[in-house]
Scaffold this motif. Structure first.
Motif, PDB file in Angstrom:
ATOM      1  N   TYR A 183       1.028  -1.065  -0.236  1.00 20.55           N
ATOM      2  CA  TYR A 183      -0.690   0.016  -0.473  1.00 20.55           C
ATOM      3  C   TYR A 183       0.765   1.645   0.117  1.00 20.55           C
ATOM      4  CZ  TYR A 183      -3.900   3.415   1.417  1.00 20.55           C
ATOM      5  OH  TYR A 183      -4.612   4.308   1.126  1.00 20.55           O
ATOM      6  N   PHE A 184       1.423   1.156   0.891  1.00 16.72           N
ATOM      7  CA  PHE A 184       2.550   2.429   1.108  1.00 16.72           C
ATOM      8  C   PHE A 184       3.868   2.598  -0.324  1.00 16.72           C
ATOM      9  CE2 PHE A 184       0.918   2.324   4.796  1.00 16.72           C
ATOM     10  CZ  PHE A 184       0.632   3.741   5.405  1.00 16.72           C
ATOM     11  N   TYR A 185       4.212   1.653  -0.721  1.00 22.19           N
ATOM     12  CA  TYR A 185       5.395   1.755  -1.938  1.00 22.19           C
ATOM     13  C   TYR A 185       4.220   1.947  -3.033  1.00 22.19           C
ATOM     14  CZ  TYR A 185       9.255  -0.727   0.221  1.00 22.19           C
ATOM     15  OH  TYR A 185      10.304  -1.159   1.285  1.00 22.19           O
ATOM     16  N   SER A 186       3.459   1.449  -3.319  1.00 23.45           N
ATOM     17  CA  SER A 186       2.842   1.127  -4.901  1.00 23.45           C
ATOM     18  C   SER A 186       1.482   2.934  -4.351  1.00 23.45           C
ATOM     19  CB  SER A 186       1.663   0.672  -4.557  1.00 23.45           C
ATOM     20  OG  SER A 186       2.702  -0.699  -4.767  1.00 23.45           O
ATOM     21  N   ASN A 187       1.429   3.229  -3.652  1.00 28.03           N
ATOM     22  CA  ASN A 187       1.064   4.910  -3.313  1.00 28.03           C
ATOM     23  C   ASN A 187       2.218   5.519  -3.833  1.00 28.03           C
ATOM     24  OD1 ASN A 187      -1.791   4.751  -3.418  1.00 28.03           O
ATOM     25  ND2 ASN A 187      -1.863   3.687  -1.744  1.00 28.03           N
ATOM     26  N   THR A 188       3.458   5.324  -3.991  1.00 25.42           N
ATOM     27  CA  THR A 188       4.893   6.544  -3.776  1.00 25.42           C
ATOM     28  C   THR A 188       5.016   6.458  -5.147  1.00 25.42           C
ATOM     29  OG1 THR A 188       4.917   5.949  -1.576  1.00 25.42           O
ATOM     30  CG2 THR A 188       6.246   7.979  -2.552  1.00 25.42           C
ATOM     31  N   GLU A 189       4.719   7.810  -6.226  1.00 25.14           N
ATOM     32  CA  GLU A 189       4.729   8.098  -6.902  1.00 25.14           C
ATOM     33  C   GLU A 189       5.792   9.025  -7.379  1.00 25.14           C
ATOM     34  OE1 GLU A 189       1.204   8.946  -9.033  1.00 25.14           O
ATOM     35  OE2 GLU A 189       2.057   9.922 -10.442  1.00 25.14           O
ATOM     36  N   LEU A 190       6.878   8.860  -8.820  1.00 28.39           N
ATOM     37  CA  LEU A 190       7.740   9.519  -8.791  1.00 28.39           C
ATOM     38  C   LEU A 190       7.057   9.325 -10.242  1.00 28.39           C
ATOM     39  CD1 LEU A 190      10.831  11.160  -8.376  1.00 28.39           C
ATOM     40  CD2 LEU A 190      11.679   8.868  -8.405  1.00 28.39           C
ATOM     41  N   ASP A 191       7.102  10.656 -10.908  1.00 31.30           N
ATOM     42  CA  ASP A 191       7.583  11.098 -12.268  1.00 31.30           C
ATOM     43  C   ASP A 191       6.366   9.696 -13.145  1.00 31.30           C
ATOM     44  OD1 ASP A 191       8.188  11.420 -14.942  1.00 31.30           O
ATOM     45  OD2 ASP A 191      10.219  10.759 -14.911  1.00 31.30           O
ATOM     46  N   GLY A 192       5.334  10.131 -12.387  1.00 33.01           N
ATOM     47  CA  GLY A 192       4.148   9.127 -13.127  1.00 33.01           C
ATOM     48  C   GLY A 192       4.152   7.675 -12.592  1.00 33.01           C
ATOM     49  N   HIS A 193       5.264   6.751 -12.098  1.00 31.81           N
ATOM     50  CA  HIS A 193       5.634   5.418 -11.673  1.00 31.81           C
ATOM     51  C   HIS A 193       5.400   5.185 -10.453  1.00 31.81           C
ATOM     52  CE1 HIS A 193       6.072   5.017 -16.057  1.00 31.81           C
ATOM     53  NE2 HIS A 193       7.041   5.775 -16.420  1.00 31.81           N
ATOM     54  N   THR A 194       4.920   3.758 -10.143  1.00 29.12           N
ATOM     55  CA  THR A 194       5.065   4.385  -8.408  1.00 29.12           C
ATOM     56  C   THR A 194       6.360   2.777  -8.047  1.00 29.12           C
ATOM     57  OG1 THR A 194       3.716   2.080  -8.808  1.00 29.12           O
ATOM     58  CG2 THR A 194       2.604   4.509  -8.249  1.00 29.12           C
ATOM     59  N   PHE A 195       6.341   3.568  -6.900  1.00 33.47           N
ATOM     60  CA  PHE A 195       7.017   1.850  -6.543  1.00 33.47           C
ATOM     61  C   PHE A 195       6.923   0.933  -6.108  1.00 33.47           C
ATOM     62  CE2 PHE A 195       9.100   5.867  -5.383  1.00 33.47           C
ATOM     63  CZ  PHE A 195      11.287   5.662  -5.087  1.00 33.47           C
ATOM     64  N   THR A 196       6.864  -0.400  -5.641  1.00 37.83           N
ATOM     65  CA  THR A 196       6.803  -2.075  -6.035  1.00 37.83           C
ATOM     66  C   THR A 196       7.205  -2.625  -4.517  1.00 37.83           C
ATOM     67  OG1 THR A 196       6.220  -2.463  -8.266  1.00 37.83           O
ATOM     68  CG2 THR A 196       5.495  -3.840  -6.817  1.00 37.83           C
ATOM     69  N   TYR A 197       6.287  -3.564  -3.813  1.00 39.29           N
ATOM     70  CA  TYR A 197       7.163  -4.006  -3.120  1.00 39.29           C
ATOM     71  C   TYR A 197       6.583  -5.750  -3.608  1.00 39.29           C
ATOM     72  CZ  TYR A 197       7.959  -6.092   1.876  1.00 39.29           C
ATOM     73  OH  TYR A 197       8.556  -6.502   2.626  1.00 39.29           O
ATOM     74  N   LEU A 198       8.235  -6.058  -3.586  1.00 41.45           N
ATOM     75  CA  LEU A 198       7.955  -7.622  -4.321  1.00 41.45           C
ATOM     76  C   LEU A 198       7.821  -8.807  -3.131  1.00 41.45           C
ATOM     77  CD1 LEU A 198      10.632  -6.558  -6.988  1.00 41.45           C
ATOM     78  CD2 LEU A 198       8.238  -6.965  -7.654  1.00 41.45           C
ATOM     79  N   ALA A 199       7.996  -8.249  -1.692  1.00 44.19           N
ATOM     80  CA  ALA A 199       8.003  -9.821  -1.186  1.00 44.19           C
ATOM     81  C   ALA A 199       7.078 -10.239  -1.470  1.00 44.19           C
ATOM     82  CB  ALA A 199       8.549  -9.279  -0.222  1.00 44.19           C
ATOM     83  N   LYS A 200       7.197 -11.801  -0.084  1.00 45.56           N
ATOM     84  CA  LYS A 200       6.220 -12.843  -0.914  1.00 45.56           C
ATOM     85  C   LYS A 200       5.722 -13.169   0.944  1.00 45.56           C
ATOM     86  CE  LYS A 200       4.466 -12.801  -5.197  1.00 45.56           C
ATOM     87  NZ  LYS A 200       5.393 -11.758  -4.900  1.00 45.56           N
ATOM     88  N   PRO A 201       4.536 -13.668   1.208  1.00 44.37           N
ATOM     89  CA  PRO A 201       4.276 -13.011   2.564  1.00 44.37           C
ATOM     90  C   PRO A 201       4.974 -14.913   3.264  1.00 44.37           C
ATOM     91  CG  PRO A 201       2.191 -12.848   1.760  1.00 44.37           C
ATOM     92  CD  PRO A 201       3.823 -12.998   0.920  1.00 44.37           C
TER      93      PRO A 201
END
Lengths: 337, 394
Positions: free
Chosen positions: B98-116
């Motif tokens: 939620y926090f990574y993908s809601n952080t936007e830079l230059d029109g693109h967001t970050f992604t958190y890739l870890a699996k539970p």
């Protein structure tokens, strides 16, 4: 619909057109048309309003703005749908009510149950090692050898031992020791292997009155009989872990707030165990020819040297308020046994 | 046509050709004209190159909303309680996403890739170590001592693994971050230097803190590009001492303002009283003041002096007062909502930090990244995957 396609191992991205068919997801790039079946794609579960991310077999990533059609297509094979709960006002509202309720149940009943289970499962050798270790640490750090005359030590020791045998639990060998309490002041405490320590300060406070010492002895005996040390340790440990996991990563200020909450919860366990030890003492007093008023008198002696405690202090204390303990003892004598 | 007008239309290579072929003896004025023109064009070309090197600044934007995150958070907390903490691994992934993908830079967001399951595995290992430690400290000082010494040697490795895991699980534009910190250096910055500051009565602690920050940032990679950082030791000292001093001043002021009576506290050992609570409050306030100052100034310094070569520059402009207010108000929200406001607290913090962060992306960054990455080794990545565990309690 419009989507962004990220090439694997490159910062390059391009805008592509995505269309949905019953069995295929179709991607139209400038150069080619790609078709994917559901099981070829790795779909990250829906979360909030976040764009949907789909990993293609090549490692390329497709990012699509959320909309009903794409959500439906991507999620049709996924059975666990926690996001439905996360968006459902009824689920949110019930969680809001259930979280405090469940926390109460867990901390009030389940954690103490865990404590008891752990205490039962722990081998006696552990209690012995732990007791020796604790006494060593205390002797090194806080306590000093008793300054009571040898005659008094022997006499009191013999007396307390006789009393012990009357209520004793055959599984545990008890031992009474005297130490100068220093920073601990007038105090008595029990180690899990059955060692019970009285400080000189306590002996002086009750003026060697054996009736009062017996009452305190029984309280400490309660701690040993009910394996309080082990239970408390297990309770504190499971509380720590549970709180960590419920609250997740935290930074400074949040840590500060929940640190206090943690202390309050821990103290509730400690207080509950103290009360249990009091009640053990109260129900066994008749075996050594005392009654609960003797017990109340002992705590009044302790109360004479400490100040009144308010509600707030009570939350931050490991022991129940003395006046409550005294009141508990006094009412115990009136209630039918 | 006048010669001057004629050469106006020449390109730079044409002008240079003309200069070589011109008969300087016969036409000295032509030679002069060509030279002026060449000088002029070269200057403007350099200007253009400089212009191209100028980063385009982008504001980091946080799109999360307190109300939305509250729903996610409270449902996940309930599931965590119902599963005795096991679901917390899933909850962590959802929260981070939620926090990574809601952080936007230059029109693109970050992604958190870890699996539970990766998170769960790391936590089980951490719990086993933690319980082992607790049990050992209960039964033997010697065993506990051995454990602590062993921990001194193992923890730098675990810290590196943890940083590496968290960075590798972060991606931007489908490119992962990475960490290349090595054990020996980690052992120095996390164990040797901090212990060494003991001998200077912690007076050199800012230097040790700078070493840690430097180690982490300069070993961080985005794709195959390494972050570079030039931190100033003097700045760390100045910030640290101002922070410590203001904390100390606040504490002393509050100590007298509350009329804390230490003797009363010691007379009543074992139980708490007003002075203890006031002392804790004074500690909390001065801690928030000192840590806000330190965090704001050091974060700014760290961002403003770090860069990805040919790719990006960073800017952080936190204000001490702003951060102090954020932390104070967050603490008040937690107190008055009995902890239920945690969702808003987290969103407010993320939004505040994003609003004070800018990234300057250099032109051609996309190309330079792609070129670098085409040389990346896939085998190395697979080896790293075996150890892809973050051994941490939370």
């Amino acid at each position: 619909m419009c989507a962004t396609l990220f090439k694997v191992d490159s910062a390059m991205c391009s805008v592509v057109d995505v269309s949905l068919h019953e069995r295929y997801l179709q991607i139209d790039t400038d150069e080619e048309v790609q078709l994917y079946e559901h099981q070829q794609l790795t779909v990250s579960p829906r979360l909030g309003r976040l764009d949907r991310e789909v990993l293609l077999p090549s490692g390329d990533k497709l990012v699509i703005k959320q909309q009903a059609a794409i959500n439906e297509w991507l999620d049709c094979h996924i059975h666990s749908r926690v996001d439905k709960l996360e968006r459902n006002p009824i689920a949110i509202f019930s969680s809001l009510l259930l979280v405090p309720l469940m926390l109460f149940i867990v901390f009030k009943f389940i954690v103490p149950m865990i404590g008891q289970a752990v205490a039962l499962a722990t081998p006696h050798a552990f209690a012995e090692y732990a007791s020796k270790h604790t006494l060593n640490v205390l002797d090194y750090g806080v306590l000093a050898p008793s300054t009571l005359p040898n005659s008094i030590q022997t006499e009191l020791g013999r007396h307390l031992h006789t009393q012990l045998q009357r209520v004793e639990n055959p599984d545990v060998t008890y031992q009474v020791l005297f130490r100068q309490g220093n920073a601990l002041g007038p105090n008595a405490f029990a180690l899990p292997d059955g060692t019970i320590i009285f400080t000189d300060e306590l002996i002086k406070l009750v003026d060697q009155e054996t009736r009062l010492l017996d009452a305190i002895l029984l309280h400490e005996l309660g701690h040993v009989a009910h394996q309080h040390s082990l239970r408390y340790m297990a309770e504190v440990l499971s509380t720590t872990l549970l709180l960590e996991y419920i609250l997740g990563d935290m930074g400074g200020v949040i840590e500060l707030f929940f640190g206090v909450s943690h202390t309050v919860i821990q103290n509730q366990y400690s207080q509950a165990l103290e009360t249990e030890a009091d009640n053990f003492a109260l129900s066994n007093l008749h075996k050594i020819g005392l009654d609960s008023n003797d017990f109340a008198d002992a705590f009044e002696a302790l109360a004479s040297i400490s100040k009144d405690e308010g509600e707030l202090e009570n939350l931050l204390s490991t022991h129940p308020r003395l006046k409550e303990r005294i009141a508990n003892a006094r009412t115990y004598s009136k209630s039918p046994q | 046509m006048d010669y001057k007008d004629k050469i106006q239309h020449y390109t730079l290579p044409e002008l240079k050709d003309a200069l070589e072929s011109v008969d300087a003896a016969t036409y000295p004025e032509r030679e002069a004209l060509l030279k002026t023109r060449i000088g002029l064009l070269e200057a403007s070309q350099q200007e253009q190159e400089r212009e191209q090197q100028k980063p385009v600044w982008h504001q980091v934007v946080f799109n999360g909303r307190g109300k939305e995150f509250f729903g996610i958070w409270i449902v996940n907390v309930l599931l965590t309680i119902l599963t005795f903490g096991i679901y917390s691994a899933w909850a962590k992934v959802r929260t981070n996403r939620y926090f990574y993908s809601n952080t936007e830079l230059d029109g693109h967001t970050f992604t958190y890739l870890a699996k539970p399951l990766q998170i769960l595995k790391g936590r089980i290992i951490a719990v086993v170590i933690f319980v082992l430690y607790i049990v050992l400290t209960q039964i033997s000082s010697v065993a506990a001592g051995i454990f602590i010494v062993a921990w001194l040697f193992v923890s730098p490795w675990l810290i590196c693994q943890s940083i590496k895991f968290n960075l590798r699980m972060t991606s931007y534009r489908n490119i992962q971050f990475n960490f290349t910190g090595r054990y020996v250096q980690a052992f120095c910055v996390f164990i040797v230097f901090p212990i060494a500051t003991l001998f200077t009565l912690y007076l050199t602690l800012p230097w040790a803190l700078k070493q840690i920050d430097n180690f982490i940032v300069s070993n961080t990679k985005f794709g195959n590009k390494q972050f570079a950082t030039e931190l100033s030791t003097g700045n760390y000292f100045a910030v640290f001492y101002v922070a410590a001093l203001s904390g100390l001043l606040a504490f002393t002021g509050l100590f007298f303002a509350f009329g804390i009576d230490l003797t009363a506290m010691f007379e009543q050992s074992g139980s708490f009283n007003f002075s203890t609570i006031a002392l804790f409050a004074a500690y909390a306030v001065s801690f928030v003041i000192a840590s806000s100052y330190y965090s704001a100034k050091i974060r700014n310094h760290l961002f403003n002096h770090s860069q990805l070569a040919n790719l990006a520059n960073f800017e952080s402009n936190l204000h001490f007062a702003g951060l102090l207010w954020l932390r104070t108000s967050n603490l008040l929200i937690l107190i008055f909502t009995l902890g239920l406001g945690l969702a808003w607290v987290k969103v407010r913090k993320a939004a505040y930090l994003a609003a004070h962060t800018k990234v300057g992306i250099l032109p051609g960054a996309e190309l330079s990244l792609r070129n670098e990455l085409s040389q990346s080794s896939a085998t190395l990545d697979e080896v790293a995957d075996v150890f892809d565990v973050d051994v941490s309690l939370v």
